[in-house]
Write an enzyme that holds these catalytic residues in place. Structure first.
Site, PDB file in Angstrom:
ATOM      1  CD  GLU A   5      -2.849  -1.298   2.365  1.00 40.81           C
ATOM      2  OE1 GLU A   5      -2.799  -0.392   3.223  1.00 40.81           O
ATOM      3  OE2 GLU A   5      -3.594  -2.286   2.464  1.00 40.81           O
ATOM      4  CD  GLU A  16      -5.046  -7.535   1.838  1.00 36.03           C
ATOM      5  OE1 GLU A  16      -5.848  -6.810   2.468  1.00 36.03           O
ATOM      6  OE2 GLU A  16      -3.817  -7.317   1.799  1.00 36.03           O
TER       7      GLU A  16
END
Length: 624
Positions: free
Chosen positions: A435, A544
């Site tokens: 991220e 995810e």
């Protein structure tokens, strides 16, 4: 078998009537009348038949196979029960019969018949009569013949071709059928005749609506509520007499259901995530924590559905480094096997805690599970002291040169520890950087600046790559850049990976997080981002996956569309090598209030589970 549930009959005065204590029977029977029941499944065999009857005068009922003039299997001698309102069970021996047959009852005189049931081959004829209003599990059980139900709008209605069905069903409704006789040999599958415009499920439970789950029937749309078809599912082997409960998750009409001693060959009901996506992609997984993994029931379920796990939090930097530093000398760190780079400038070294990782790797190795390592570098869940002078959270930030050494120490020490473990080979992939493109006010940015293509990201991959090369693991272990909302930053990710790989292939591809909602992104946008990564030669793992939603049906439809897009890309040659669902079931999800996963409990799949499997078979793939 309810006597009134015949498929055809002969007898102009034959009637069905209601019984005072509930249910129905047939009567007004005369000599030569007959009723035929199609496709009766005897499984491994029956040697006797028991009927519940009432009559004023002794009579007989012939039991024939193949029609009123077919093979005589046996004759039930019916004594007078004193009146046509007094019922009793009578039993007769049959020629042993196995498999599926059309059965005809041929009557020689007046008699009322409530039901009849065949007795298994290893039972003595007449010694095990049905209990109460027992019905055979292996004959059609009319859905409307329930003993009790829940659902204020549930209705029974007539079908155009004759007979009845139940409908106006909503999520949470259920119907109860008491004293269903599975015999001693038992049943292992169930078939229901249904109609619906939507994808839904029917749970088959024993005892009560919250009783033992025997199996789940996946019901795909039949096109309309007037178009009926048979759907099947395998169930846990069930023997003896049981109360059976059908628990509904959505709108469906049900004509009848019955059980069988043979397994179902219906692909959608033999499929799991493991024998579909695990087989196709190589890796299918769930995120989990150590305490879930050491529970035997949970571990067994994981092994049924997945071949990979990802620790949700216990492999992130704060779990290994700790919330406050435990500092040791450089020499002690070297003695512990830590990697200390030549440009190390600090006088002390943070102690690393590998205890949970070690236990998880051992469990995975001993149970045939693989492991995605998540994550080495992240702006969240990295303790602030790791960026500060003297590892003191109150001090100023270190220089980029000092931080480079700390980064190399951390990445190489963690990777070396994993693969020097006897269980480390279960780890097949790493989210090296997580991220970065969404980082705000991080310790990394305070030291290196806010550029998208920044040196510490590239260095992290080089350090991980070099560690794997030195260990001889680079060809078997993949390194990923992992991020969310990849459909918003697609071009930035492409640019970042090309920057990382400008002097060699250090990053293998994209960990494409999929924290989605049914309202955003569109399946087309998700697919477009995936295709862009593949077109640039990147390996992709969906890392995810979860989908927040307003209701189970909307989630199921959205998941179907998303997975159809993923499979389209795979069929076109895309290098997609895994998918990880972010949690075992809704209540343990980080977004539990929005029911984002494919399971509502550890063993209870939702419609979205079946829609994901349906996408697999609809894409032309077969079950392994």
């Amino acid at each position: 078998m309810q006597a009134e549930d015949y498929d055809s009959s002969y007898g102009p005065n034959l009637r069905t009537f209601s019984l005072p204590d509930g249910g129905s029977a047939i009567g007004y029977i005369e000599n030569g009348y007959s009723t035929t029941y199609n496709n009766i499944d005897f499984g491994d065999g029956a040697v006797s038949v028991t009927a519940r009857v009432a009559t004023q005068n002794a009579t007989t009922i012939q039991v024939r196979s193949g029609g009123a003039n077919g093979t005589l299997l046996g004759t039930i001698s019916v004594p007078s029960t004193s009146s046509f309102d007094t019922y009793q069970n009578v039993t007769a021996t049959l020629s042993n019969i196995t498999g599926v047959h059309d059965i005809t009852l041929v009557f020689s005189g007046p008699v009322n018949v409530d039901y009849f049931v065949f007795n298994a081959a290893n039972e003595n004829p007449g010694t095990n009569p049905p209990v109460g209003n027992t019905r055979s599990a292996f004959s059609n059980i009319q859905a409307e013949d329930y003993d009790s139900s829940y659902g204020p709008n549930l209705q029974t209605f007539s079908l155009p071709g004759g007979g009845s069905a139940i409908g106006y069903i909503e999520n949470g409704y259920y119907t109860v059928y008491k004293n269903i006789d599975f015999g001693s040999n038992g049943a292992v599958s169930v078939t229901a005749r249904v109609a619906t415009q939507f994808d839904t499920t029917i749970q088959v439970r024993s005892g009560s609506a919250s009783g033992t789950l025997l199996g789940t029937i996946y019901v795909g749309s039949t096109g309309s509520f007037d178009t009926y078809r048979d759907v099947s599912a395998n169930i846990s082997k069930t023997t003896g007499v049981k109360d059976i409960v059908l628990v509904f998750s959505g709108a469906v009409n049900v004509d009848y259901f019955k059980f069988s001693s043979s397994t179902s060959s219906d692909d959608i009901n033999t499929a799991t995530l493991l024998n579909t996506y695990g087989s196709l992609l190589g890796n299918v997984g769930t995120c989990i924590n150590y305490y879930q993994l050491i529970d035997d029931n949970t571990l067994n379920v994981v092994k049924q559905q997945y071949n990979s796990i990802t620790l949700e939090n216990e492999m992130k930097p704060d779990a290994i480094l700790g919330s406050s530093p435990s500092l040791i000398s450089v020499s002690e760190a070297r003695n512990l096997g830590y990697y200390i780079p030549s440009n190390w400038q600090d006088s002390m070294v943070p102690r690393l805690n590998f205890s949970t990782i070690d236990r998880v790797m051992q469990i995975c190795s001993q149970n045939g599970l693989r492991m995605r390592a998540h994550t080495l570098v992240w702006h969240n869940q990295t303790p602030g002291w790791f960026f500060r002078n003297g590892f003191n959270g109150s001090s100023g930030y270190v220089s980029p040169q000092v931080m480079d050494a700390r980064l190399e120490f951390y990445i190489k020490s963690v990777i070396n520890h994993v693969y020097n473990s006897p269980y480390g080979d279960c780890v097949y992939a790493w989210d090296v950087v997580n991220e970065h493109l969404h980082a705000v006010n991080s310790g990394w940015a305070a030291i290196y600046g806010n550029a998208k293509n920044v040196s510490f990201v590239r260095n992290a991959f080089i350090y991980a790559h070099d560690a794997l090369v030195a260990l001889g693991k680079r060809d078997s272990v993949k390194l990923f850049y992992n991020d969310y909302n990849t459909y918003e930053v697609t071009n930035d990710i492409v640019s970042l990976i090309k920057y990382i790989n400008q002097n060699g292939k250090y990053c293998d591809g994209v960990g494409m997080q999929a924290h989605l909602d049914t309202s955003y992104p569109s399946p087309a946008s998700f697919k477009a981002a995936l295709q862009t990564f593949l077109n640039n030669g990147f390996e992709v793992q969906i890392t995810e996956f979860d989908v927040t939603n307003n209701n189970a049906t909307t989630q199921a439809n959205y998941c179907y569309d998303i997975f159809m897009g993923i499979l389209d890309c795979k069929k076109a040659g895309g290098n997609i090598t895994g998918i990880t669902f972010w949690g075992l079931y809704d209540s343990v999800s980080w977004r539990a209030s929005q029911s984002p996963l494919l399971f509502s409990s550890l063993t209870q799949p939702k419609p979205s589970y079946y829609s994901v499997l349906k996408a697999y078979t609809d894409s032309g793939y077969s079950i392994e």
